[in-house]
Design a protein around this motif. Structure first.
Motif, PDB file in Angstrom:
ATOM      1  N   UNK A  68       0.845  -1.196   0.000  1.00 47.17           N
ATOM      2  CA  UNK A  68       0.000   0.000   0.000  1.00 47.17           C
ATOM      3  C   UNK A  68       0.882   1.249   0.000  1.00 47.17           C
ATOM      4  N   UNK A  69       1.936   1.208   0.802  1.00 43.92           N
ATOM      5  CA  UNK A  69       3.007   2.208   0.710  1.00 43.92           C
ATOM      6  C   UNK A  69       4.262   1.438   0.332  1.00 43.92           C
ATOM      7  N   UNK A  70       5.020   1.960  -0.605  1.00 44.17           N
ATOM      8  CA  UNK A  70       6.301   1.334  -0.956  1.00 44.17           C
ATOM      9  C   UNK A  70       7.398   2.009  -0.137  1.00 44.17           C
ATOM     10  N   UNK A 124       9.464   6.808   1.331  1.00 46.94           N
ATOM     11  CA  UNK A 124       8.142   6.177   1.191  1.00 46.94           C
ATOM     12  C   UNK A 124       7.450   6.700  -0.065  1.00 46.94           C
ATOM     13  N   UNK A 125       6.837   5.798  -0.812  1.00 46.72           N
ATOM     14  CA  UNK A 125       6.079   6.184  -2.018  1.00 46.72           C
ATOM     15  C   UNK A 125       4.618   5.832  -1.776  1.00 46.72           C
ATOM     16  N   UNK A 130       0.820  14.306  -9.232  1.00 48.50           N
ATOM     17  CA  UNK A 130       0.475  13.090  -8.489  1.00 48.50           C
ATOM     18  C   UNK A 130       1.628  12.476  -7.701  1.00 48.50           C
ATOM     19  N   UNK A 131       2.862  12.826  -8.044  1.00 44.14           N
ATOM     20  CA  UNK A 131       3.998  12.179  -7.353  1.00 44.14           C
ATOM     21  C   UNK A 131       3.848  12.332  -5.844  1.00 44.14           C
ATOM     22  N   UNK A 132       4.001  11.225  -5.131  1.00 46.60           N
ATOM     23  CA  UNK A 132       3.853  11.239  -3.673  1.00 46.60           C
ATOM     24  C   UNK A 132       4.999  10.434  -3.056  1.00 46.60           C
ATOM     25  N   UNK A 133       6.121  11.111  -2.912  1.00 46.40           N
ATOM     26  CA  UNK A 133       7.342  10.464  -2.379  1.00 46.40           C
ATOM     27  C   UNK A 133       7.808  11.273  -1.178  1.00 46.40           C
ATOM     28  N   UNK A 134       8.071  10.576  -0.092  1.00 44.40           N
ATOM     29  CA  UNK A 134       8.476  11.258   1.145  1.00 44.40           C
ATOM     30  C   UNK A 134       9.671  10.572   1.776  1.00 44.40           C
ATOM     31  N   UNK A 135      10.454  11.392   2.430  1.00 48.00           N
ATOM     32  CA  UNK A 135      11.521  10.835   3.246  1.00 48.00           C
ATOM     33  C   UNK A 135      10.881  10.317   4.532  1.00 48.00           C
ATOM     34  N   UNK A 136      11.174   9.059   4.895  1.00 48.16           N
ATOM     35  CA  UNK A 136      10.530   8.396   6.026  1.00 48.16           C
ATOM     36  C   UNK A 136      11.483   8.404   7.218  1.00 48.16           C
ATOM     37  N   UNK A 137      11.022   8.909   8.338  1.00 48.36           N
ATOM     38  CA  UNK A 137      11.918   9.041   9.505  1.00 48.36           C
ATOM     39  C   UNK A 137      12.333   7.672  10.028  1.00 48.36           C
TER      40      UNK A 137
END
Ligand SMILES: Nc1ncnc2c1ncn2[C@@H]1O[C@H](COP(=O)(O)OP(=O)(O)O)[C@@H](O)[C@H]1O
Ligand SMILES: Cc1ncsc1CCOP(=O)(O)O
Ligand SMILES: [Mg+2]
Length: 299
Positions: A200-202, A212-213, A292-299
């Motif tokens: 669901x989240x990559x 995280x994507x 639409x891009x949804x990419x985040x740095x994940x703590x």
């Protein structure tokens, strides 16, 4: 290009669909989006040659997804051809989905030839926990230094613990991707590969940083070989950005997820989503990607 996190970005400034969740930070504005677009354009311009040694189920979808992205697929697995062909490819994708004793030597030879020629190769450890044979094959392949590994949560957890699962569901995951983040980090540290856990989240990690994507569509789980296909797309992205594997893997997963999101809007079920996924990837334009891009740095 190095992308630096901007801790000052808050949910209030993020665009719809890009709102960071607890534990995530956004990058400044749409820099991930620009990066993903730049890499997709490079694939469209250069048409990297991606050799795939993959399972019988995935061959068609994998080749079509590569073609729709702009890459050039070659589904070539004879041991006799590896030494002539593999050193000249731009990237190699190895998938153990329908592993057999005939094909394992080709996989080993191709991974070794790619590594020797300085070509990146990517591993998809399909159902690695289903048998000792699969597990040993994967562990042997890991010694040949893949640039990236992409699996679902059960596969990444299985590979890290080298164990078979009681709740074995074959090629499908029985875990959430978030369950495997620490395992992915440890696998990245022990192999030197960038590791992606899809779901669901990559989650994508080089063992230090986790990204995280949040693009994708749940219905992808109802189309066989979508995991295999996105691993091949990862190979295409790494082919055009070999020195930035973490970014390439995250962008590939996001682009594939966006194609699925667009596809779902036109689809009536899994069969038509398969068609619209390919069409959406082929026709993906800059505006749709950036919004639409949804990419985040994940703590
Ligand atoms: N619940 C979900 N919501 C959105 N996208 C998903 C979901 N589950 C899987 N995906 C997407 O489907 C693709 C295949 O992932 P996955 O199903 O985890 O692999 P596999 O087919 O190898 O088990 C990936 O692009 C992933 O992001
Ligand atoms: C169903 C199946 N059985 C062996 S390989 C395969 C395809 C797996 O594809 P994916 O990992 O993308 O779901
Ligand atoms: Mg899979």
């Amino acid at each position: 290009m190095e992308i630096k996190p901007d801790p000052s970005t808050t949910p209030a400034t993020a665009t719809a669909g890009m709102i960071p969740q607890p534990g995530e930070r956004n990058y400044p504005e749409d820099r991930w989006g620009r990066r993903a677009w730049e890499l997709l354009e490079k694939i469209r311009r250069r048409a990297p040659l991606v050799q795939c040694i993959t399972n019988f189920v995935s061959m068609d979808l994998m080749a079509n997804v590569l073609l729709a992205s702009g890459a050039s697929p070659a589904m070539l697995h004879s041991l006799q051809e590896i030494s002539d062909f593999t050193p000249g490819v731009d990237a190699l994708c190895i998938n153990i989905g329908t592993l057999s004793e005939d094909w394992l030597p080709s996989m080993r030879a191709a991974a070794a030839a790619a590594a020797e020629a300085g070509r990146p190769w990517v591993l998809d450890p399909v159902a690695v926990s289903a048998s000792d044979y699969r597990m040993e094959a994967c562990i042997g392949l890991l010694e040949l230094r893949p640039a990236a590994i992409r699996g679902n949560a059960s596969e990444i957890l299985g590979l890290v613990s080298s164990s078979r699962f009681r709740e074995n569901k074959g090629a499908d995951s029985s875990h959430e991707s978030s369950d495997a983040v620490e395992a992915a980090k440890s696998l990245a540290q022990s192999t030197g590969a960038v590791v992606a856990v899809s779901g669901a989240i990559d989650y994508i990690t080089d063992g230090r940083m986790v990204v995280a994507v949040r693009n994708g569509a749940a219905m992808l789980q109802k189309i066989t070989a979508t995991g295999c296909a996105v691993t091949a797309l990862i190979a295409a992205f790494i082919a055009v950005e070999p020195s930035g594997a973490l970014e390439a893997v995250a962008c590939a997963l996001s682009v594939f997820g966006i194609a699925a999101e667009l596809g779902v809007e036109a689809a009536r079920g899994p069969a038509s989503l398969r068609m619209h996924l390919i069409d959406s990837l082929y026709g993906l334009n800059e505006d749709a990607l950036l919004s639409r891009v949804s990419i985040f740095s994940h703590a």
